[in-house]
Design a protein around this motif. Structure first.
Motif, PDB file in Angstrom:
ATOM      1  N   ALA A  10       1.099  -1.083   0.032  1.00  0.00           N
ATOM      2  CA  ALA A  10       0.568  -0.427  -0.223  1.00  0.00           C
ATOM      3  C   ALA A  10       0.715   1.091   0.271  1.00  0.00           C
ATOM      4  O   ALA A  10       1.991   1.336   0.469  1.00  0.00           O
ATOM      5  CB  ALA A  10      -0.670  -0.209   0.962  1.00  0.00           C
ATOM      6  N   SER A  11       0.472   2.434  -0.687  1.00  0.00           N
ATOM      7  CA  SER A  11       1.161   3.193  -0.525  1.00  0.00           C
ATOM      8  C   SER A  11       0.946   4.596  -0.676  1.00  0.00           C
ATOM      9  O   SER A  11      -0.872   5.034  -0.100  1.00  0.00           O
ATOM     10  CB  SER A  11       1.115   3.611  -1.829  1.00  0.00           C
ATOM     11  N   PHE A  12       1.288   4.997   1.116  1.00  0.00           N
ATOM     12  CA  PHE A  12       0.742   7.354   1.831  1.00  0.00           C
ATOM     13  C   PHE A  12       2.161   8.402   1.136  1.00  0.00           C
ATOM     14  O   PHE A  12       3.045   8.003   1.010  1.00  0.00           O
ATOM     15  CB  PHE A  12       0.453   6.060   2.931  1.00  0.00           C
ATOM     16  N   GLY A  13       1.171   8.535   0.751  1.00  0.00           N
ATOM     17  CA  GLY A  13       1.704   9.906   0.700  1.00  0.00           C
ATOM     18  C   GLY A  13       0.645  11.630  -0.254  1.00  0.00           C
ATOM     19  O   GLY A  13      -0.183  10.939   0.686  1.00  0.00           O
ATOM     20  N   GLN A  14       1.423  12.096  -0.361  1.00  0.00           N
ATOM     21  CA  GLN A  14       0.883  13.846  -0.900  1.00  0.00           C
ATOM     22  C   GLN A  14       0.628  13.328  -1.955  1.00  0.00           C
ATOM     23  O   GLN A  14       1.609  13.206  -2.562  1.00  0.00           O
ATOM     24  CB  GLN A  14       0.810  14.994  -0.391  1.00  0.00           C
ATOM     25  N   SER A  16       0.510  15.400  -4.450  1.00  0.00           N
ATOM     26  CA  SER A  16       1.557  16.280  -5.434  1.00  0.00           C
ATOM     27  C   SER A  16       2.832  15.585  -4.820  1.00  0.00           C
ATOM     28  O   SER A  16       3.951  16.156  -5.332  1.00  0.00           O
ATOM     29  CB  SER A  16       1.097  17.825  -4.493  1.00  0.00           C
ATOM     30  N   SER A  17       3.504  15.051  -3.351  1.00  0.00           N
ATOM     31  CA  SER A  17       4.757  14.168  -4.216  1.00  0.00           C
ATOM     32  C   SER A  17       5.278  13.411  -4.779  1.00  0.00           C
ATOM     33  O   SER A  17       4.223  12.414  -5.301  1.00  0.00           O
ATOM     34  CB  SER A  17       4.521  13.632  -2.269  1.00  0.00           C
ATOM     35  N   SER A  18       6.309  13.394  -5.413  1.00  0.00           N
ATOM     36  CA  SER A  18       7.490  12.666  -6.303  1.00  0.00           C
ATOM     37  C   SER A  18       6.703  11.411  -5.167  1.00  0.00           C
ATOM     38  O   SER A  18       7.198  10.416  -5.927  1.00  0.00           O
ATOM     39  CB  SER A  18       8.505  12.892  -6.330  1.00  0.00           C
ATOM     40  N   ILE A  19       7.447  11.350  -4.440  1.00  0.00           N
ATOM     41  CA  ILE A  19       7.617  10.024  -3.755  1.00  0.00           C
ATOM     42  C   ILE A  19       6.623   9.845  -2.778  1.00  0.00           C
ATOM     43  O   ILE A  19       6.851  10.674  -1.531  1.00  0.00           O
ATOM     44  CB  ILE A  19       9.228   9.344  -3.039  1.00  0.00           C
ATOM     45  N   ALA A  20       6.560   8.425  -2.436  1.00  0.00           N
ATOM     46  CA  ALA A  20       5.227   8.195  -1.812  1.00  0.00           C
ATOM     47  C   ALA A  20       6.035   7.167  -0.759  1.00  0.00           C
ATOM     48  O   ALA A  20       7.072   6.412  -0.972  1.00  0.00           O
ATOM     49  CB  ALA A  20       3.989   7.268  -2.310  1.00  0.00           C
ATOM     50  N   LYS A  21       5.380   6.817   0.733  1.00  0.00           N
ATOM     51  CA  LYS A  21       5.587   5.970   1.514  1.00  0.00           C
ATOM     52  C   LYS A  21       4.866   4.401   1.273  1.00  0.00           C
ATOM     53  O   LYS A  21       3.855   5.013   1.001  1.00  0.00           O
ATOM     54  CB  LYS A  21       5.113   5.790   2.661  1.00  0.00           C
ATOM     55  N   TRP A  22       5.659   3.431   1.716  1.00  0.00           N
ATOM     56  CA  TRP A  22       5.643   2.092   1.021  1.00  0.00           C
ATOM     57  C   TRP A  22       5.252   1.705   2.564  1.00  0.00           C
ATOM     58  O   TRP A  22       5.946   1.396   3.022  1.00  0.00           O
ATOM     59  CB  TRP A  22       6.270   1.466   0.151  1.00  0.00           C
ATOM     60  N   THR A  23       4.367   0.836   2.445  1.00  0.00           N
ATOM     61  CA  THR A  23       3.721  -0.913   3.798  1.00  0.00           C
ATOM     62  C   THR A  23       3.356  -1.486   3.240  1.00  0.00           C
ATOM     63  O   THR A  23       2.688  -1.946   1.853  1.00  0.00           O
ATOM     64  CB  THR A  23       2.743   0.239   4.037  1.00  0.00           C
ATOM     65  N   ILE A  24       3.527  -2.504   3.958  1.00  0.00           N
ATOM     66  CA  ILE A  24       3.056  -4.182   3.470  1.00  0.00           C
ATOM     67  C   ILE A  24       1.860  -3.983   4.463  1.00  0.00           C
ATOM     68  O   ILE A  24       1.878  -3.757   5.522  1.00  0.00           O
ATOM     69  CB  ILE A  24       4.140  -5.453   3.805  1.00  0.00           C
ATOM     70  N   ALA A  25       0.546  -4.653   3.566  1.00  0.00           N
ATOM     71  CA  ALA A  25      -0.674  -4.969   4.269  1.00  0.00           C
ATOM     72  C   ALA A  25      -1.195  -6.337   3.646  1.00  0.00           C
ATOM     73  O   ALA A  25      -0.565  -6.816   2.823  1.00  0.00           O
ATOM     74  CB  ALA A  25      -1.218  -3.604   4.075  1.00  0.00           C
ATOM     75  N   VAL A  26      -1.943  -6.512   4.988  1.00  0.00           N
ATOM     76  CA  VAL A  26      -2.656  -7.563   5.108  1.00  0.00           C
ATOM     77  C   VAL A  26      -4.191  -6.793   4.886  1.00  0.00           C
ATOM     78  O   VAL A  26      -4.553  -6.748   5.840  1.00  0.00           O
ATOM     79  CB  VAL A  26      -2.829  -8.530   5.947  1.00  0.00           C
ATOM     80  N   VAL A  27      -4.896  -7.726   3.717  1.00  0.00           N
ATOM     81  CA  VAL A  27      -6.751  -7.258   3.192  1.00  0.00           C
ATOM     82  C   VAL A  27      -7.186  -7.868   3.795  1.00  0.00           C
ATOM     83  O   VAL A  27      -7.051  -9.048   2.679  1.00  0.00           O
ATOM     84  CB  VAL A  27      -5.768  -6.469   2.037  1.00  0.00           C
ATOM     85  N   PHE A  28      -7.702  -8.089   5.056  1.00  0.00           N
ATOM     86  CA  PHE A  28      -9.011  -8.420   5.142  1.00  0.00           C
ATOM     87  C   PHE A  28     -10.566  -8.981   4.681  1.00  0.00           C
ATOM     88  O   PHE A  28     -10.874  -9.837   4.011  1.00  0.00           O
ATOM     89  CB  PHE A  28      -9.164  -9.126   6.818  1.00  0.00           C
ATOM     90  N   THR A  29     -10.505  -7.569   4.356  1.00  0.00           N
ATOM     91  CA  THR A  29     -12.212  -7.880   3.297  1.00  0.00           C
ATOM     92  C   THR A  29     -11.824  -5.975   2.221  1.00  0.00           C
ATOM     93  O   THR A  29     -11.651  -4.865   2.076  1.00  0.00           O
ATOM     94  CB  THR A  29     -13.030  -6.804   4.120  1.00  0.00           C
ATOM     95  N   PRO A  30     -11.437  -7.029   0.569  1.00  0.00           N
ATOM     96  CA  PRO A  30     -11.130  -5.698  -0.327  1.00  0.00           C
ATOM     97  C   PRO A  30     -12.277  -4.974  -0.444  1.00  0.00           C
ATOM     98  O   PRO A  30     -12.118  -3.586  -1.113  1.00  0.00           O
ATOM     99  CB  PRO A  30     -11.367  -6.865  -2.021  1.00  0.00           C
TER     100      PRO A  30
END
Length: 134
Positions: A10-14, A16-30
């Motif tokens: 999953a990607s988080f950030g603004q 407008s920003s060129s670099i987003a933060k990546w995370t690892i996610a377990v999606v229980f309910t898509p």
């Protein structure tokens, strides 16, 4: 047969920003985005692994930009996620190292865990393309 959950980056950030933060996610309910998210926080000088958070991945909320499904996890092996990700070294003091590197180390580690099925094509470029370059 036990249920399987979606494993994603999953990607988080603004937007407008060129670099987003990546995370690892377990999606229980898509359909609703109910997920458990693992991430590193801080800056190059003081990165650390944050406690996992139960979140709803909904575009536009809390900086959520999107996700790239990378595989599946057997619900009976979910308990191995924390110990696997907590064992990944967090690099400090290197400006070229970021959450993208930590996620890729996590992907590599999860490929070796029984009950985790990570797509063989997953790479930094593959994830970046699916997240729209963010």
């Amino acid at each position: 047969m036990p249920p399987f959950y979606e494993l994603a980056v999953a990607s988080f950030g603004q937007s407008s920003s060129s670099i987003a933060k990546w995370t690892i996610a377990v999606v229980f309910t898509p359909s609703s985005g109910h997920s458990l998210v693992y991430q590193i926080t801080g800056s190059a000088a003081d990165y650390s692994l944050e406690a996992p958070q139960s979140v709803t991945l909904k575009e536009g909320e809390n900086g959520y930009l999107g996700r790239a499904p990378i595989g599946l996890v057997d619900s009976e092996k979910l308990h191995l996620l924390h110990t696997t990700l907590a064992s990944i070294p967090v690099i400090r003091g290197n400006a070229s190292w970021s959450s993208h590197n930590w996620v890729m180390e996590g992907v590599t580690a999860l490929r070796r865990v029984q009950g985790y099925q990570v797509d063989k094509n997953v790479s930094m470029q593959w994830i970046s393309e699916r997240l729209g370059g963010k």
